[in-house]
Design a protein around this motif. Structure first.
Motif, PDB file in Angstrom:
ATOM      1  N   LEU A 139       0.833  -1.208   0.000  1.00 41.70           N
ATOM      2  CA  LEU A 139       0.000   0.000   0.000  1.00 41.70           C
ATOM      3  C   LEU A 139       0.869   1.260   0.000  1.00 41.70           C
ATOM      4  O   LEU A 139       1.949   1.281   0.625  1.00 41.70           O
ATOM      5  CB  LEU A 139      -0.922   0.006   1.231  1.00 41.70           C
ATOM      6  N   PRO A 140       0.434   2.298  -0.653  1.00 42.98           N
ATOM      7  CA  PRO A 140       1.168   3.574  -0.605  1.00 42.98           C
ATOM      8  C   PRO A 140       1.018   4.231   0.759  1.00 42.98           C
ATOM      9  O   PRO A 140       0.227   3.788   1.595  1.00 42.98           O
ATOM     10  CB  PRO A 140       0.499   4.410  -1.699  1.00 42.98           C
ATOM     11  N   ASP A 141       1.769   5.312   0.963  1.00 42.23           N
ATOM     12  CA  ASP A 141       1.688   6.053   2.227  1.00 42.23           C
ATOM     13  C   ASP A 141       0.297   6.686   2.341  1.00 42.23           C
ATOM     14  O   ASP A 141      -0.131   7.448   1.474  1.00 42.23           O
ATOM     15  CB  ASP A 141       2.774   7.126   2.263  1.00 42.23           C
ATOM     16  N   LEU A 142      -0.394   6.373   3.417  1.00 37.73           N
ATOM     17  CA  LEU A 142      -1.760   6.859   3.596  1.00 37.73           C
ATOM     18  C   LEU A 142      -1.802   8.206   4.320  1.00 37.73           C
ATOM     19  O   LEU A 142      -2.889   8.764   4.500  1.00 37.73           O
ATOM     20  CB  LEU A 142      -2.585   5.828   4.366  1.00 37.73           C
ATOM     21  N   GLY A 143      -0.650   8.696   4.726  1.00 38.86           N
ATOM     22  CA  GLY A 143      -0.604  10.005   5.383  1.00 38.86           C
ATOM     23  C   GLY A 143      -1.353  10.041   6.687  1.00 38.86           C
ATOM     24  O   GLY A 143      -1.970  11.063   7.036  1.00 38.86           O
ATOM     25  N   GLY A 144      -1.334   8.947   7.423  1.00 38.19           N
ATOM     26  CA  GLY A 144      -2.006   8.895   8.708  1.00 38.19           C
ATOM     27  C   GLY A 144      -3.474   8.536   8.636  1.00 38.19           C
ATOM     28  O   GLY A 144      -4.144   8.441   9.678  1.00 38.19           O
ATOM     29  N   ALA A 145      -3.994   8.314   7.446  1.00 34.61           N
ATOM     30  CA  ALA A 145      -5.411   7.947   7.306  1.00 34.61           C
ATOM     31  C   ALA A 145      -5.609   6.501   7.750  1.00 34.61           C
ATOM     32  O   ALA A 145      -4.697   5.661   7.692  1.00 34.61           O
ATOM     33  CB  ALA A 145      -5.863   8.132   5.870  1.00 34.61           C
ATOM     34  N   ALA A 146      -6.841   6.182   8.162  1.00 37.66           N
ATOM     35  CA  ALA A 146      -7.143   4.844   8.667  1.00 37.66           C
ATOM     36  C   ALA A 146      -7.276   3.821   7.548  1.00 37.66           C
ATOM     37  O   ALA A 146      -7.080   2.633   7.758  1.00 37.66           O
ATOM     38  CB  ALA A 146      -8.406   4.870   9.505  1.00 37.66           C
ATOM     39  N   SER A 147      -7.593   4.302   6.343  1.00 39.87           N
ATOM     40  CA  SER A 147      -7.799   3.382   5.229  1.00 39.87           C
ATOM     41  C   SER A 147      -7.432   4.069   3.923  1.00 39.87           C
ATOM     42  O   SER A 147      -7.231   5.284   3.868  1.00 39.87           O
ATOM     43  CB  SER A 147      -9.253   2.909   5.184  1.00 39.87           C
ATOM     44  N   VAL A 148      -7.345   3.303   2.861  1.00 43.00           N
ATOM     45  CA  VAL A 148      -7.043   3.847   1.545  1.00 43.00           C
ATOM     46  C   VAL A 148      -8.161   4.778   1.095  1.00 43.00           C
ATOM     47  O   VAL A 148      -7.924   5.826   0.485  1.00 43.00           O
ATOM     48  CB  VAL A 148      -6.830   2.713   0.527  1.00 43.00           C
ATOM     49  N   VAL A 166      -3.029  10.374  -6.045  1.00 42.06           N
ATOM     50  CA  VAL A 166      -4.414   9.932  -6.255  1.00 42.06           C
ATOM     51  C   VAL A 166      -4.452   8.644  -7.073  1.00 42.06           C
ATOM     52  O   VAL A 166      -5.221   7.719  -6.790  1.00 42.06           O
ATOM     53  CB  VAL A 166      -5.221  11.054  -6.937  1.00 42.06           C
ATOM     54  N   SER A 167      -3.617   8.551  -8.089  1.00 38.93           N
ATOM     55  CA  SER A 167      -3.566   7.335  -8.932  1.00 38.93           C
ATOM     56  C   SER A 167      -3.120   6.119  -8.116  1.00 38.93           C
ATOM     57  O   SER A 167      -3.664   5.014  -8.247  1.00 38.93           O
ATOM     58  CB  SER A 167      -2.622   7.547 -10.110  1.00 38.93           C
ATOM     59  N   LYS A 168      -2.119   6.321  -7.264  1.00 38.30           N
ATOM     60  CA  LYS A 168      -1.643   5.209  -6.441  1.00 38.30           C
ATOM     61  C   LYS A 168      -2.725   4.755  -5.452  1.00 38.30           C
ATOM     62  O   LYS A 168      -2.899   3.552  -5.224  1.00 38.30           O
ATOM     63  CB  LYS A 168      -0.389   5.632  -5.671  1.00 38.30           C
ATOM     64  N   LEU A 169      -3.412   5.721  -4.880  1.00 42.03           N
ATOM     65  CA  LEU A 169      -4.454   5.355  -3.911  1.00 42.03           C
ATOM     66  C   LEU A 169      -5.617   4.636  -4.586  1.00 42.03           C
ATOM     67  O   LEU A 169      -6.179   3.689  -4.022  1.00 42.03           O
ATOM     68  CB  LEU A 169      -4.949   6.617  -3.206  1.00 42.03           C
ATOM     69  N   LYS A 170      -5.954   5.071  -5.792  1.00 39.91           N
ATOM     70  CA  LYS A 170      -7.017   4.380  -6.519  1.00 39.91           C
ATOM     71  C   LYS A 170      -6.607   2.945  -6.864  1.00 39.91           C
ATOM     72  O   LYS A 170      -7.428   2.026  -6.801  1.00 39.91           O
ATOM     73  CB  LYS A 170      -7.360   5.142  -7.793  1.00 39.91           C
ATOM     74  N   ALA A 172      -4.706   1.161  -5.134  1.00 40.13           N
ATOM     75  CA  ALA A 172      -4.612   0.390  -3.889  1.00 40.13           C
ATOM     76  C   ALA A 172      -5.965  -0.006  -3.336  1.00 40.13           C
ATOM     77  O   ALA A 172      -6.036  -0.793  -2.381  1.00 40.13           O
ATOM     78  CB  ALA A 172      -3.838   1.191  -2.849  1.00 40.13           C
ATOM     79  N   LEU A 173      -7.040   0.525  -3.912  1.00 43.87           N
ATOM     80  CA  LEU A 173      -8.380   0.197  -3.402  1.00 43.87           C
ATOM     81  C   LEU A 173      -8.691  -1.304  -3.468  1.00 43.87           C
ATOM     82  O   LEU A 173      -9.224  -1.875  -2.501  1.00 43.87           O
ATOM     83  CB  LEU A 173      -9.436   1.013  -4.163  1.00 43.87           C
ATOM     84  N   PRO A 174      -8.399  -2.006  -4.592  1.00 41.34           N
ATOM     85  CA  PRO A 174      -8.638  -3.469  -4.612  1.00 41.34           C
ATOM     86  C   PRO A 174      -7.813  -4.217  -3.575  1.00 41.34           C
ATOM     87  O   PRO A 174      -8.277  -5.212  -3.001  1.00 41.34           O
ATOM     88  CB  PRO A 174      -8.257  -3.876  -6.039  1.00 41.34           C
ATOM     89  N   ILE A 179      -7.506  -7.105   1.621  1.00 42.38           N
ATOM     90  CA  ILE A 179      -7.051  -7.144   3.013  1.00 42.38           C
ATOM     91  C   ILE A 179      -8.235  -7.247   3.962  1.00 42.38           C
ATOM     92  O   ILE A 179      -8.220  -8.019   4.931  1.00 42.38           O
ATOM     93  CB  ILE A 179      -6.195  -5.901   3.328  1.00 42.38           C
ATOM     94  N   ASN A 180      -9.283  -6.477   3.688  1.00 38.41           N
ATOM     95  CA  ASN A 180     -10.473  -6.509   4.543  1.00 38.41           C
ATOM     96  C   ASN A 180     -11.142  -7.882   4.519  1.00 38.41           C
ATOM     97  O   ASN A 180     -11.603  -8.384   5.552  1.00 38.41           O
ATOM     98  CB  ASN A 180     -11.465  -5.429   4.099  1.00 38.41           C
ATOM     99  N   ALA A 181     -11.193  -8.496   3.322  1.00 38.97           N
ATOM    100  CA  ALA A 181     -11.808  -9.826   3.202  1.00 38.97           C
ATOM    101  C   ALA A 181     -10.992 -10.878   3.959  1.00 38.97           C
ATOM    102  O   ALA A 181     -11.555 -11.741   4.666  1.00 38.97           O
ATOM    103  CB  ALA A 181     -11.927 -10.207   1.735  1.00 38.97           C
ATOM    104  N   LEU A 182      -9.670 -10.810   3.843  1.00 37.01           N
ATOM    105  CA  LEU A 182      -8.816 -11.765   4.550  1.00 37.01           C
ATOM    106  C   LEU A 182      -8.884 -11.562   6.059  1.00 37.01           C
ATOM    107  O   LEU A 182      -8.863 -12.534   6.827  1.00 37.01           O
ATOM    108  CB  LEU A 182      -7.371 -11.626   4.067  1.00 37.01           C
ATOM    109  N   THR A 183      -8.971 -10.321   6.478  1.00 38.44           N
ATOM    110  CA  THR A 183      -9.088 -10.037   7.905  1.00 38.44           C
ATOM    111  C   THR A 183     -10.386 -10.618   8.468  1.00 38.44           C
ATOM    112  O   THR A 183     -10.406 -11.182   9.570  1.00 38.44           O
ATOM    113  CB  THR A 183      -9.026  -8.526   8.158  1.00 38.44           C
ATOM    114  N   LYS A 184     -11.459 -10.450   7.713  1.00 35.70           N
ATOM    115  CA  LYS A 184     -12.745 -11.008   8.150  1.00 35.70           C
ATOM    116  C   LYS A 184     -12.688 -12.533   8.191  1.00 35.70           C
ATOM    117  O   LYS A 184     -13.214 -13.171   9.122  1.00 35.70           O
ATOM    118  CB  LYS A 184     -13.852 -10.547   7.212  1.00 35.70           C
ATOM    119  N   GLU A 185     -12.068 -13.147   7.187  1.00 35.41           N
ATOM    120  CA  GLU A 185     -11.939 -14.608   7.160  1.00 35.41           C
ATOM    121  C   GLU A 185     -11.142 -15.102   8.357  1.00 35.41           C
ATOM    122  O   GLU A 185     -11.513 -16.107   8.995  1.00 35.41           O
ATOM    123  CB  GLU A 185     -11.256 -15.040   5.863  1.00 35.41           C
ATOM    124  N   ARG A 186     -10.083 -14.376   8.669  1.00 31.50           N
ATOM    125  CA  ARG A 186      -9.256 -14.769   9.815  1.00 31.50           C
ATOM    126  C   ARG A 186     -10.040 -14.665  11.116  1.00 31.50           C
ATOM    127  O   ARG A 186      -9.934 -15.534  12.000  1.00 31.50           O
ATOM    128  CB  ARG A 186      -8.018 -13.880   9.869  1.00 31.50           C
TER     129      ARG A 186
END
Length: 296
Positions: A139-148, A166-170, A172-174, A179-186
């Motif tokens: 993931l790119p640097d989120l600048g302290g944000a909680a999510s992409v 902006v292009s890098k963050l877009k 990184a959305l998939p 990551i969210n799906a794997l976290t939920k599975e775990r």
């Protein structure tokens, strides 16, 4: 009791041999039985002691031998001698005891599949952490944000929009969605607790598997008086060895030994293959058991 009866028959056949002979004195053509005086004992011959009756002719000995042989044959062919060939196992020789083994084997086959599934679930839960960590590093640097998503919203609302960020963050959305799906599975796997269930079912499988691997040949021997070496017996013996090998890897696995985990998984996968072979080779035996046994 059989030996006692044989001994009694032998003693009866040769009973006359233990009768002391009387003494005869011959006078002319007449023979009279008298008691010998002291002088006669010293001067005239007497009948010799023959307790086994060995001085008789061969026909008498043959008759005695035949009598003993006939008595022995009669005793050995009696129901008592026939029952002495082996114990009566009762219900364990019948259809109920004989069907206990195949019933348990089908149940343990299902238990093996369930235990294997739980094992792979626990392995999945354990390795998901590494997979999630590897994705987060991309993931790119989120600048302290909680999510992409939050970082993208902040970048797009800035006074000077950084199009590259902006292009890098877009892009990184998939990755974030994954990551969210794997976290939920775990989290779901941790709630289900496959680790403890896998250990409990594996212990139960090891105990019941070895117990019925011994019970099967014992039941066969009780019914038939012998074993029948073949694919079914060989597969069962190999399966017990693989179960023991897999169980012996557990202490090293608990210390994080990956080689032990590989051996554990390989032994159990091979064991499932042998279990399938054992069931395939055991079905014809099951039909024979049903054919040649009766309830109970």
């Amino acid at each position: 009791m059989v030996r006692s009866c044989i001994l009694v028959a032998a003693l009866a056949a040769g009973a006359s041999a233990f009768t002391l002979p009387s003494t005869s004195i011959s006078t002319g053509h007449k023979t009279s039985h008298v008691f010998l005086s002291e002088n006669h004992r010293n001067t005239e011959p007497i009948g010799q002691f023959d307790p086994l009756n060995l001085s008789n002719d061969s026909s008498t000995r043959s008759a005695s031998t035949a009598a003993i042989a006939a008595a022995t044959a009669a005793l050995l062919s009696s129901p008592l001698a026939a029952n002495a060939a082996g114990p009566d196992w009762g219900i364990f020789e019948g259809r109920t005891g004989s069907l206990l083994h195949p019933t348990a084997m089908f149940g343990m086959a299902a238990l093996s599949a369930s235990t294997a599934l739980l094992g792979f679930q626990w392995r999945r839960q354990r390795t998901l952490g590494d997979e999630i960590s590897a994705l987060k590093k991309t993931l790119p640097d989120l600048g302290g944000a909680a999510s992409v998503s939050d970082a993208l919203a902040a970048a797009q609302s800035a006074e000077s929009v950084d199009s590259v960020l902006v292009s890098k963050l877009k892009a990184a959305l998939p990755v974030e969605s994954e990551i969210n799906a794997l976290t939920k599975e775990r989290k779901d796997l941790a709630t289900a607790g496959p680790r403890d269930k896998h250990f409990s079912q594996g212990s139960l499988l090891l105990f019941t598997g070895i117990a019925f691997a011994i019970e099967g040949p014992l039941n066969t021997y009780a019914r038939a008086g012998k074993l029948f070496p073949g694919p079914h017996l060989y597969a069962g013996a190999g399966l017990v060895v693989l179960w023991a090998l897999a169980a012996s890897m557990v202490p090293a696995m608990q210390k994080g030994n990956d080689a032990a985990r590989t051996v554990h998984i390989g032994a159990n996968v091979a064991g499932l293959g042998l279990f399938i072979w054992q069931i395939t080779s055991g079905v014809p035996i099951l039909f024979k058991v049903i054919e040649f046994t009766k309830w109970p």
